[in-house]
Scaffold this motif. Structure first.
Motif, mmCIF file in Angstrom:
data_model
loop_
_atom_site.group_PDB
_atom_site.id
_atom_site.type_symbol
_atom_site.label_atom_id
_atom_site.label_comp_id
_atom_site.label_asym_id
_atom_site.label_seq_id
_atom_site.Cartn_x
_atom_site.Cartn_y
_atom_site.Cartn_z
ATOM 1 N N LEU A 90 -1.375 3.043 -4.425
ATOM 2 C CA LEU A 90 -2.253 2.638 -3.321
ATOM 3 C C LEU A 90 -2.098 1.156 -2.995
ATOM 4 N N LYS A 91 -1.934 0.331 -4.013
ATOM 5 C CA LYS A 91 -1.741 -1.101 -3.770
ATOM 6 C C LYS A 91 -0.470 -1.343 -2.955
ATOM 7 N N ARG A 92 0.604 -0.658 -3.319
ATOM 8 C CA ARG A 92 1.863 -0.835 -2.578
ATOM 9 C C ARG A 92 1.746 -0.312 -1.148
ATOM 10 N N LEU A 93 1.046 0.797 -0.964
ATOM 11 C CA LEU A 93 0.841 1.319 0.391
ATOM 12 C C LEU A 93 0.003 0.360 1.223
ATOM 13 N N GLN A 94 -0.974 -0.280 0.600
ATOM 14 C CA GLN A 94 -1.800 -1.244 1.322
ATOM 15 C C GLN A 94 -0.969 -2.472 1.714
#
Length: 143
Positions: free
Chosen positions: A73-77
């Motif tokens: 999720l951090k990378r997608l954000q």
């Protein structure tokens, strides 16, 4: 004398490992132009079926632990594909939603499923039977 029933090739786990790797590799040429990894693709695909979702809901739906999901999720954000916001009704919950950028590639993301089905060369009945078998193996009714 060794038979076909001996060795790693006879192991169910080896067959599953090989099949899972092949399916993930089949996705790569479709995901690379979208800038997505396979786990990121699964998150976006799940969010396309309804969002926002809590991190817990995503973890449950995708069969992932929070420790696995959080870096995805951090990378997608960072890539501008999702937003993460605290739930105003329960600040312990983090809600994940799609951005305009991820919605813009939604049709391309959804189309990957059909491309993978074609590449697997299975009939619709074969796909359904395989899914039932794998679901039964991955989620047995009584543990």
């Amino acid at each position: 004398m060794k038979t076909k029933q001996d060795g790693v090739g006879a192991q169910l786990s080896f067959a599953l490992y090989g099949a899972a790797n092949r399916v993930v590799r089949l996705h790569k040429p479709f995901l690379d132009p979208l800038g997505l990894t396979f786990p990121q693709y699964l998150v976006i695909l799940e969010l396309l079926s309804g969002s926002p979702r809590s991190v817990g809901e995503l973890c449950e739906r995708l069969g992932m632990e929070t420790g696995t999901m959080t870096p995805i999720l951090k990378r997608l954000q960072i890539a501008g594909m999702i937003t993460r916001t605290r739930d105003v009704n329960d600040e312990r919950r983090v809600l994940i939603d799609l951005t305009d950028a991820s919605r813009a590639i939604g049709n391309e993301v959804r189309a990957i499923t059909g491309r993978i089905r074609a590449a697997c060369q299975l009939t619709e009945q074969g796909i359904q039977a395989l899914r039932r078998t794998l679901d039964a193996l991955g989620h047995p009714a009584a543990e």
